[in-house]
Enzyme design. Structure first.
Site, PDB file in Angstrom:
ATOM      1  N   LYS A   1       0.811  -1.223   0.000  1.00  0.00           N
ATOM      2  CA  LYS A   1       0.000   0.000   0.000  1.00  0.00           C
ATOM      3  C   LYS A   1       0.840   1.266   0.000  1.00  0.00           C
ATOM      4  O   LYS A   1       2.013   1.272   0.348  1.00  0.00           O
ATOM      5  CB  LYS A   1      -0.983  -0.029   1.167  1.00  0.00           C
TER       6      LYS A   1
ATOM      7  N   ARG B   1      -3.866 -10.226   4.919  1.00  0.00           N
ATOM      8  CA  ARG B   1      -4.274 -10.164   3.512  1.00  0.00           C
ATOM      9  C   ARG B   1      -3.099  -9.630   2.697  1.00  0.00           C
ATOM     10  O   ARG B   1      -2.609  -8.537   2.962  1.00  0.00           O
ATOM     11  CB  ARG B   1      -5.490  -9.240   3.400  1.00  0.00           C
TER      12      ARG B   1
HETATM   13  N1  HH2 Z   1      -7.626  -3.507   0.914  1.00  0.00           N
HETATM   14  C1  HH2 Z   1      -8.003  -3.471  -0.384  1.00  0.00           C
HETATM   15  C2  HH2 Z   1      -9.132  -4.174  -0.820  1.00  0.00           C
HETATM   16  N2  HH2 Z   1      -9.866  -4.909   0.039  1.00  0.00           N
HETATM   17  N3  HH2 Z   1     -10.217  -5.760   2.219  1.00  0.00           N
HETATM   18  C3  HH2 Z   1      -9.868  -5.821   3.507  1.00  0.00           C
HETATM   19  N4  HH2 Z   1     -10.574  -6.563   4.365  1.00  0.00           N
HETATM   20  N5  HH2 Z   1      -8.768  -5.138   3.979  1.00  0.00           N
HETATM   21  C4  HH2 Z   1      -8.004  -4.356   3.177  1.00  0.00           C
HETATM   22  O1  HH2 Z   1      -7.028  -3.744   3.688  1.00  0.00           O
HETATM   23  C5  HH2 Z   1      -8.359  -4.259   1.793  1.00  0.00           C
HETATM   24  C6  HH2 Z   1      -9.493  -4.997   1.342  1.00  0.00           C
HETATM   25  C7  HH2 Z   1      -7.194  -2.673  -1.358  1.00  0.00           C
HETATM   26  O2  HH2 Z   1      -6.140  -3.429  -1.868  1.00  0.00           O
HETATM   27  P1  HH2 Z   1      -6.159  -4.214  -3.262  1.00  0.00           P
HETATM   28  O3  HH2 Z   1      -7.253  -5.228  -3.308  1.00  0.00           O
HETATM   29  O4  HH2 Z   1      -4.794  -4.749  -3.480  1.00  0.00           O
HETATM   30  O5  HH2 Z   1      -6.380  -3.084  -4.341  1.00  0.00           O
HETATM   31  P2  HH2 Z   1      -7.629  -2.538  -5.167  1.00  0.00           P
HETATM   32  O6  HH2 Z   1      -8.651  -2.018  -4.207  1.00  0.00           O
HETATM   33  O7  HH2 Z   1      -7.040  -1.455  -6.042  1.00  0.00           O
HETATM   34  O8  HH2 Z   1      -8.199  -3.675  -5.981  1.00  0.00           O
END
Ligand code: HH2
Length: 286
Positions: free
Chosen positions: A222, A256
């Site tokens: 992040k 995660r």
């Molecule tokens: N972060 C993201 C998405 N979903 N869910 C939980 N429970 N906790 C988190 O910290 C979290 C999440 C964002 O990360 P990512 O899926 O890698 O990116 P994007 O939202 O651009 O798909």
């Protein structure tokens, strides 16, 4: 401590579980576009499971800062071929990362066992869908919406406010018929948080863990890590591992991540140190 997700129960008393991220999106901040085709997504899911991810978190809507909602039909078009293909493998535990009750309902019907809701039941229809399905539920804290959340996040005391808010959302979930043992809680790193808020939330994660439910942490790659170290998204693995180790030490039970092998090695050492602390405490009190 147990986390019940349909017919699967995770014993998290002394063990951390790794949740591998699989975004079937064109625009996620880290893996956007790489797994948009079902065949690539299925192959990557299998790789993450082989590396040791006990849960696979499938998302079809990027919630990165500035992003806009994706209609349910489009999320389902991206998700269902992948969930359907993976659901046949009983060794996989699938989670759907969505704020939309219709998407959650269809994903669970296709085989997902967890609903990871970054809006913590913001969709008024979501609680009923989760209650009826028996799925596990991740309630995540976010200040604002993805479109605007990083503009000017503000807290008096972020850990106290986030913990109180998640406690309240958990009571809302329980009142709607979702058993407490199905609920896990997440501080939501980067979701309406300045760097100092994310750091303080990790530093005081024990306050959230004290609610007695499994704590999920997702710092993987992040932007706050990149800002501290001045590194691009593909060079933030070690930074995410540092957060994972400290978070587990403060009580996190589910991490995660995009980087499963490295994270699994990190949390196993953190688990071993936590076990040594328990043994040591028993010996001193004997
Ligand atoms: N972060 C993201 C998405 N979903 N869910 C939980 N429970 N906790 C988190 O910290 C979290 C999440 C964002 O990360 P990512 O899926 O890698 O990116 P994007 O939202 O651009 O798909």
């Amino acid at each position: 401590m147990r986390w019940q997700c349909r017919d699967r129960g995770f014993d998290l008393e002394s063990r951390t579980v790794v949740m591998g991220i699989l975004n079937v999106t064109p625009d996620s901040f880290s893996d956007g576009g790489r797994y948009a085709e079902p065949a690539a997504a299925i192959e990557h899911a299998q790789r993450l499971a082989t590396e040791g991810a006990e849960i696979l978190d499938l998302g079809a809507e990027s919630t990165r800062p500035g992003s806009l909602p994706v209609p349910a039909a489009e999320q389902l078009r991206r998700l269902l071929p992948v969930i359907t293909a993976l659901a046949g493998d009983a060794s996989l535990c699938l989670s759907v990362d969505t704020r939309d009750a219709e998407v959650a309902r269809e994903a669970v019907a296709a085989g997902a066992a967890i609903v990871n809701d970054v809006s913590a039941l913001g969709d008024p229809r979501m609680a009923e869908v989760v209650a009826k399905s028996g799925a596990g539920l991740v309630l995540m804290h976010m200040q604002g919406t993805p479109e605007t959340m990083q503009k000017n996040p503000s807290y008096r005391d972020a850990p106290a406010e986030v913990t109180a808010w998640l406690a309240d959302r958990m009571e809302h979930a329980v009142a709607a018929g979702i058993e407490r043992e199905r609920v896990a809680l997440d501080i939501g790193i980067g979701f309406g948080k300045a760097i100092e808020h994310s750091l303080e939330l990790v530093a005081r994660l024990d306050e959230l863990a004290a609610l007695g439910r499994p704590v999920v942490v997702g710092a993987s790659r992040k932007s706050f890590l990149g800002r501290i170290l001045d590194l691009p998204v593909d060079q933030r693995v070690e930074a995410g591992l540092a957060v994972a180790a400290i978070a587990v030490d403060r009580g996190a039970r589910i991490v995660r991540t995009h980087d499963v092998t490295a994270t699994l090695r990190t949390v196993r050492i953190a688990d071993a140190i936590a076990e040594a602390r328990r043994v040591s405490a028993r010996r001193r009190s004997a």
